[in-house]
Design a protein around this motif. Structure first.
Motif, PDB file in Angstrom:
ATOM      1  N   LYS A 187       0.844  -1.191   0.000  1.00 19.54           N
ATOM      2  CA  LYS A 187       0.000   0.000   0.000  1.00 19.54           C
ATOM      3  C   LYS A 187       0.885   1.248   0.000  1.00 19.54           C
ATOM      4  O   LYS A 187       1.812   1.367   0.794  1.00 19.54           O
ATOM      5  N   ASP A 188       0.581   2.170  -0.892  1.00 20.32           N
ATOM      6  CA  ASP A 188       1.272   3.456  -0.970  1.00 20.32           C
ATOM      7  C   ASP A 188       0.204   4.536  -0.856  1.00 20.32           C
ATOM      8  O   ASP A 188      -0.544   4.781  -1.801  1.00 20.32           O
ATOM      9  N   TYR A 189       0.106   5.130   0.329  1.00 17.40           N
ATOM     10  CA  TYR A 189      -0.995   6.065   0.552  1.00 17.40           C
ATOM     11  C   TYR A 189      -0.509   7.300   1.301  1.00 17.40           C
ATOM     12  O   TYR A 189       0.459   7.259   2.059  1.00 17.40           O
TER      13      TYR A 189
ATOM     14  N   PRO B 253       9.441   6.609   8.174  1.00 16.89           N
ATOM     15  CA  PRO B 253      10.502   7.610   8.105  1.00 16.89           C
ATOM     16  C   PRO B 253      10.250   8.774   9.052  1.00 16.89           C
ATOM     17  O   PRO B 253       9.127   9.251   9.184  1.00 16.89           O
ATOM     18  N   GLY B 254      11.295   9.220   9.715  1.00 17.75           N
ATOM     19  CA  GLY B 254      11.250  10.384  10.584  1.00 17.75           C
ATOM     20  C   GLY B 254      12.246  11.407  10.092  1.00 17.75           C
ATOM     21  O   GLY B 254      12.630  11.379   8.925  1.00 17.75           O
ATOM     22  N   PRO B 255      12.701  12.296  11.012  1.00 26.33           N
ATOM     23  CA  PRO B 255      12.291  12.394  12.416  1.00 26.33           C
ATOM     24  C   PRO B 255      10.946  13.097  12.568  1.00 26.33           C
ATOM     25  O   PRO B 255      10.347  13.491  11.575  1.00 26.33           O
ATOM     26  N   ALA B 256      10.531  13.245  13.835  1.00 28.39           N
ATOM     27  CA  ALA B 256       9.236  13.840  14.163  1.00 28.39           C
ATOM     28  C   ALA B 256       8.136  13.123  13.375  1.00 28.39           C
ATOM     29  O   ALA B 256       8.129  11.903  13.290  1.00 28.39           O
ATOM     30  N   THR B 257       7.219  13.856  12.752  1.00 22.45           N
ATOM     31  CA  THR B 257       6.135  13.213  12.022  1.00 22.45           C
ATOM     32  C   THR B 257       6.654  12.524  10.769  1.00 22.45           C
ATOM     33  O   THR B 257       6.199  11.447  10.398  1.00 22.45           O
ATOM     34  N   GLY B 258       7.638  13.118  10.121  1.00 23.84           N
ATOM     35  CA  GLY B 258       8.271  12.491   8.963  1.00 23.84           C
ATOM     36  C   GLY B 258       7.279  12.146   7.870  1.00 23.84           C
ATOM     37  O   GLY B 258       6.499  12.979   7.427  1.00 23.84           O
ATOM     38  N   LEU B 259       7.312  10.911   7.408  1.00 16.82           N
ATOM     39  CA  LEU B 259       6.352  10.389   6.429  1.00 16.82           C
ATOM     40  C   LEU B 259       5.533   9.317   7.140  1.00 16.82           C
ATOM     41  O   LEU B 259       5.910   8.147   7.152  1.00 16.82           O
ATOM     42  N   PRO B 260       4.412   9.686   7.738  1.00 12.85           N
ATOM     43  CA  PRO B 260       3.724   8.773   8.659  1.00 12.85           C
ATOM     44  C   PRO B 260       3.099   7.546   8.028  1.00 12.85           C
ATOM     45  O   PRO B 260       2.772   6.599   8.743  1.00 12.85           O
ATOM     46  N   THR B 261       2.927   7.537   6.706  1.00 16.71           N
ATOM     47  CA  THR B 261       2.301   6.372   6.071  1.00 16.71           C
ATOM     48  C   THR B 261       3.253   5.641   5.140  1.00 16.71           C
ATOM     49  O   THR B 261       2.828   4.822   4.321  1.00 16.71           O
ATOM     50  N   ARG B 262       4.545   5.924   5.269  1.00 18.21           N
ATOM     51  CA  ARG B 262       5.539   5.295   4.401  1.00 18.21           C
ATOM     52  C   ARG B 262       6.422   4.340   5.207  1.00 18.21           C
ATOM     53  O   ARG B 262       6.281   4.205   6.413  1.00 18.21           O
TER      54      ARG B 262
ATOM     55  N   LEU C  58      11.327  -4.838  15.486  1.00 16.17           N
ATOM     56  CA  LEU C  58      11.414  -3.799  14.467  1.00 16.17           C
ATOM     57  C   LEU C  58      10.750  -4.290  13.176  1.00 16.17           C
ATOM     58  O   LEU C  58      11.369  -4.938  12.341  1.00 16.17           O
ATOM     59  N   SER C  59       9.465  -3.985  13.047  1.00 13.29           N
ATOM     60  CA  SER C  59       8.764  -4.187  11.798  1.00 13.29           C
ATOM     61  C   SER C  59       8.820  -2.862  11.038  1.00 13.29           C
ATOM     62  O   SER C  59       9.577  -1.970  11.396  1.00 13.29           O
ATOM     63  N   ASP C  60       8.033  -2.718   9.992  1.00 16.63           N
ATOM     64  CA  ASP C  60       7.948  -1.441   9.280  1.00 16.63           C
ATOM     65  C   ASP C  60       6.655  -1.415   8.468  1.00 16.63           C
ATOM     66  O   ASP C  60       5.931  -2.402   8.392  1.00 16.63           O
ATOM     67  N   GLN C  61       6.380  -0.267   7.861  1.00 21.20           N
ATOM     68  CA  GLN C  61       5.120  -0.116   7.127  1.00 21.20           C
ATOM     69  C   GLN C  61       5.017  -1.087   5.965  1.00 21.20           C
ATOM     70  O   GLN C  61       3.928  -1.573   5.631  1.00 21.20           O
ATOM     71  N   PHE C  62       6.132  -1.408   5.332  1.00 17.23           N
ATOM     72  CA  PHE C  62       6.149  -2.351   4.212  1.00 17.23           C
ATOM     73  C   PHE C  62       5.587  -3.701   4.637  1.00 17.23           C
ATOM     74  O   PHE C  62       4.733  -4.282   3.958  1.00 17.23           O
TER      75      PHE C  62
ATOM     76  N   GLY D 171       4.015  -4.194   7.755  1.00 18.37           N
ATOM     77  CA  GLY D 171       2.810  -4.001   8.562  1.00 18.37           C
ATOM     78  C   GLY D 171       1.547  -3.823   7.753  1.00 18.37           C
ATOM     79  O   GLY D 171       0.513  -4.437   8.044  1.00 18.37           O
ATOM     80  N   ASP D 172       1.594  -2.979   6.720  1.00 14.78           N
ATOM     81  CA  ASP D 172       0.415  -2.728   5.889  1.00 14.78           C
ATOM     82  C   ASP D 172       0.313  -3.680   4.710  1.00 14.78           C
ATOM     83  O   ASP D 172      -0.749  -3.806   4.095  1.00 14.78           O
ATOM     84  N   GLY D 173       1.413  -4.332   4.364  1.00 15.10           N
ATOM     85  CA  GLY D 173       1.405  -5.245   3.230  1.00 15.10           C
ATOM     86  C   GLY D 173       0.851  -6.606   3.604  1.00 15.10           C
ATOM     87  O   GLY D 173       0.904  -7.029   4.760  1.00 15.10           O
ATOM     88  N   SER D 174       0.312  -7.300   2.608  1.00 13.59           N
ATOM     89  CA  SER D 174      -0.256  -8.638   2.825  1.00 13.59           C
ATOM     90  C   SER D 174       0.463  -9.655   1.957  1.00 13.59           C
ATOM     91  O   SER D 174       0.989  -9.325   0.895  1.00 13.59           O
ATOM     92  N   LYS D 175       0.441 -10.906   2.402  1.00 13.29           N
ATOM     93  CA  LYS D 175       1.151 -11.955   1.691  1.00 13.29           C
ATOM     94  C   LYS D 175       0.454 -13.288   1.915  1.00 13.29           C
ATOM     95  O   LYS D 175      -0.139 -13.520   2.974  1.00 13.29           O
ATOM     96  N   THR D 176       0.535 -14.167   0.930  1.00 15.05           N
ATOM     97  CA  THR D 176       0.086 -15.543   1.106  1.00 15.05           C
ATOM     98  C   THR D 176       1.141 -16.299   1.896  1.00 15.05           C
ATOM     99  O   THR D 176       2.317 -16.296   1.543  1.00 15.05           O
ATOM    100  N   ILE D 177       0.727 -16.910   2.984  1.00 13.23           N
ATOM    101  CA  ILE D 177       1.657 -17.690   3.804  1.00 13.23           C
ATOM    102  C   ILE D 177       1.058 -19.073   4.062  1.00 13.23           C
ATOM    103  O   ILE D 177      -0.147 -19.287   3.896  1.00 13.23           O
ATOM    104  N   ASP D 178       1.922 -19.995   4.425  1.00 16.52           N
ATOM    105  CA  ASP D 178       1.427 -21.296   4.857  1.00 16.52           C
ATOM    106  C   ASP D 178       0.725 -21.137   6.197  1.00 16.52           C
ATOM    107  O   ASP D 178       1.105 -20.293   7.016  1.00 16.52           O
ATOM    108  N   LYS D 179      -0.293 -21.954   6.435  1.00 16.24           N
ATOM    109  CA  LYS D 179      -0.977 -21.878   7.722  1.00 16.24           C
ATOM    110  C   LYS D 179       0.011 -22.152   8.846  1.00 16.24           C
ATOM    111  O   LYS D 179       0.941 -22.943   8.703  1.00 16.24           O
TER     112      LYS D 179
END
Length: 558
Positions: free
Chosen positions: A37-39, A285-294, A345-349, A351-359
């Motif tokens: 997601k790029d929003y 990305p920061g600092p401060a508010t930075g790019l809050p959805t990236r 340490l996760s990230d937006q890539f 956290g917001d991204g979805s993937k097919t995984i094995d159960k």
């Protein structure tokens, strides 16, 4: 077969609904998928897009080149036209004479049924263009709008009107539903890992892009008996979570970089009181508010050095959505075993991204609380008893009959009483340090290595770069002897494998989503090993395998 779909438009046009319906339907047709997601950080307007990559093989990251663009406004056509594959198709409500544009008057189609459901017209048209039936899409609509039954019929009608409005251009196969798979986003994966680990208290303040963990666990609290608290700020959140752990619950908090900054003193409190806590930092990305959805990987050195002075701390980074489940589960066991804070340490890539995984394989997931055994406690309880490995018996109030469980943010003796003498201080610092020595010896994970036995080059990544780096290595394999090292554990730093590769003569290329190659700096400070090259990206967008492969060639062929 590898097909890349982009859904583009402005905030408020229902892009997320389209992406959700597509991913669920493709999954039921048996396809592997990876979505990103790029929003923009706004409720209405701007330009947003979501990429859904589908394949009959496993995919590990985003792709370049668009095979099908669902453009919900004209601006999206203008922005993405240059990215179209040579045989790609644009579906849009515009008058355009280009051969690759399919015009659909979605607003006019939706006007008589439900003007707010224009996006569903695009979904129907997309499946017709791709040559897939609507049966699974219809079921996905019923599930998506299950709590809004009044609009189900409207959306089903518009799905089929969109389907009838265009012609088939591709011939995708129905690969058949696969029972052993699931599609999950990274924030939900962290929440699932926490739930499987027995988390009973989650306190957090909403902060993009970590809020998905909060909403996932909030949605499960009645079903699983989890207490979920939306705190007034991040300072309150971490202190609430520490209180939860003190009372005997497995506790967790989550945030992004700015919130982690507010939690710094609380992390130090966990360190000196030896209180287990799991903290998810979904980086942006920061600092401060930075790019809050990236996305980005700029919090690494801050996380490693988060509070003043020295105390045991672990930092680990999931490689993808599937790994996020297992690493979160592992984080709870490690936090309890060594009585320390563990930062994920996760990230937006991810956290917001979805993937097919094995159960998820539950067979190896064993909850290990490592609480004190009352039968082994004699005399007055020493919460900070000096032991050979630094790990003291940890009890919660009320667990030991007639005993008091003391903790304090001041330096303390074995009982938890405040002290100021140098001798006790030295003993307690050394006691806490021994826990890290034990962790390194028993539980630290070396990075995964994949590639030739004696590579000329090794791409080194940590956390979310693993998938794109893997795909880059596949692209480069015919022309270069290149392998990859992918780190989960970044602090304490595992050093054995990377030292072996350097000793064998491989050149190291670090791949990171930050400006200064923070992981390369960490490796240098701990081992003396220097990066030969760095492939860096700090624009808030994720790597693709193709981008890494192209930049690798540029670097080594200079």
């Amino acid at each position: 077969m590898d097909f890349n779909i982009v859904i583009a438009g402005e905030a408020g046009q229902g892009l997320k609904t389209v992406e959700g319906l597509l991913t669920k339907t493709f999954s039921r047709h048996g396809y592997y998928l990876f979505s990103t997601k790029d929003y923009m950080s706004r409720v209405r307007g701007g330009h947003n897009f979501m990429q859904v990559r589908i394949s009959d093989q496993k995919v590990a990251g985003p792709d370049e080149g668009i095979d099908l663009l669902l453009a919900l406004n004209k601006e999206s056509v203008d922005i993405h036209r240059s990215e179209m594959d040579e045989q790609g198709t644009i579906l849009a409500s515009i008058e355009d004479d280009a051969e690759n544009v399919v015009n659909i008057d979605a607003k006019e189609i939706a006007k008589e049924v439900n003007p707010r459901a224009v996006n569903t017209v695009y979904v129907g048209a997309a499946f017709k263009i791709l040559g897939l039936p609507t049966v699974e899409a219809e079921e996905a609509i019923r599930e998506h709008f299950a709590d809004k039954e009044s609009v189900i019929d409207d959306n089903l009608e518009l799905l089929n009107k969109g389907y009838q409005a265009v012609e088939k251009l591709y011939d995708l196969d129905d690969l058949g539903a696969k029972e052993n798979r699931m599609v999950i986003d990274g924030n939900s994966a962290v929440g699932l890992g926490a739930a499987l680990a027995g988390v009973s208290y989650y306190a957090a303040y909403p902060m993009s892009p970590s809020t998905g963990i909060l909403t996932y666990l909030a949605g499960k609290q009645k079903e699983l008996g989890i207490v979920v608290e939306q705190a007034e700020d991040e300072i309150a959140a971490i202190n609430m979570a520490l209180g939860g752990t003190y009372s005997g619950m497995r506790s967790m908090t989550g945030t992004s970089g700015g919130g982690l900054a507010l939690m710094a003193e609380g992390v130090g409190l966990a360190g000196i009181t030896e209180t287990p806590i799991v903290i998810a930092d979904v980086q942006r990305p920061g600092p401060a508010t930075g790019l809050p959805t990236r996305t980005g990987q700029g919090d690494l050195l801050f996380a490693v050095n988060i509070a003043q002075d020295e105390f045991p701390l672990m930092v680990l980074a999931p490689k993808d959505q599937e790994d996020a489940v297992y690493q979160t589960f592992r984080a709870f066991n490690l936090a309890d075993k060594y009585q320390l804070p563990v930062i994920i340490l996760s990230d937006q890539f991810i956290g917001d991204g979805s993937k097919t995984i094995d159960k998820i394989d539950l067979s190896d997931l064993k909850i290990e609380r490592n609480l004190a055994d009352p039968a082994k406690i004699s005399g007055d309880y020493k919460r900070y008893k000096l032991t050979d490995d630094g790990i003291s018996p940890r009890a919660y109030p009320g667990q030991l009959e007639g005993q008091v469980v003391l903790i304090d943010s001041d330096e303390h003796d074995e009982f938890g009483h405040i002290v100021e003498d140098g001798e006790t201080r030295n003993k307690m610092v050394a006691k806490r340090a021994k826990k890290i020595e034990k962790l390194v010896a028993e539980d630290l994970l070396e990075p995964d290595y994949e590639g030739p036995e004696k590579p000329d080059y090794v791409l080194v990544g940590w956390g979310s770069t693993a998938g794109p780096v893997q795909e880059a290595c596949t692209m480069l394999a015919d022309d270069y002897k290149v392998g990859r090292l992918s780190f989960n554990d970044v602090w304490p730093l595992p050093t054995k494998t990377i030292q072996e590769k350097v000793t064998a003569g491989a050149e190291l290329i670090f791949v990171e989503s930050n400006y200064s190659s923070q992981f390369a700096r960490l490796v240098r400070s701990e081992t003396g090993i220097e990066a030969d090259y760095s492939i860096l990206k700090d624009d808030g967008r994720p790597f693709s395998g193709q981008e890494i492969a192209n930049r690798f060639k540029e670097e080594v062929n200079k």
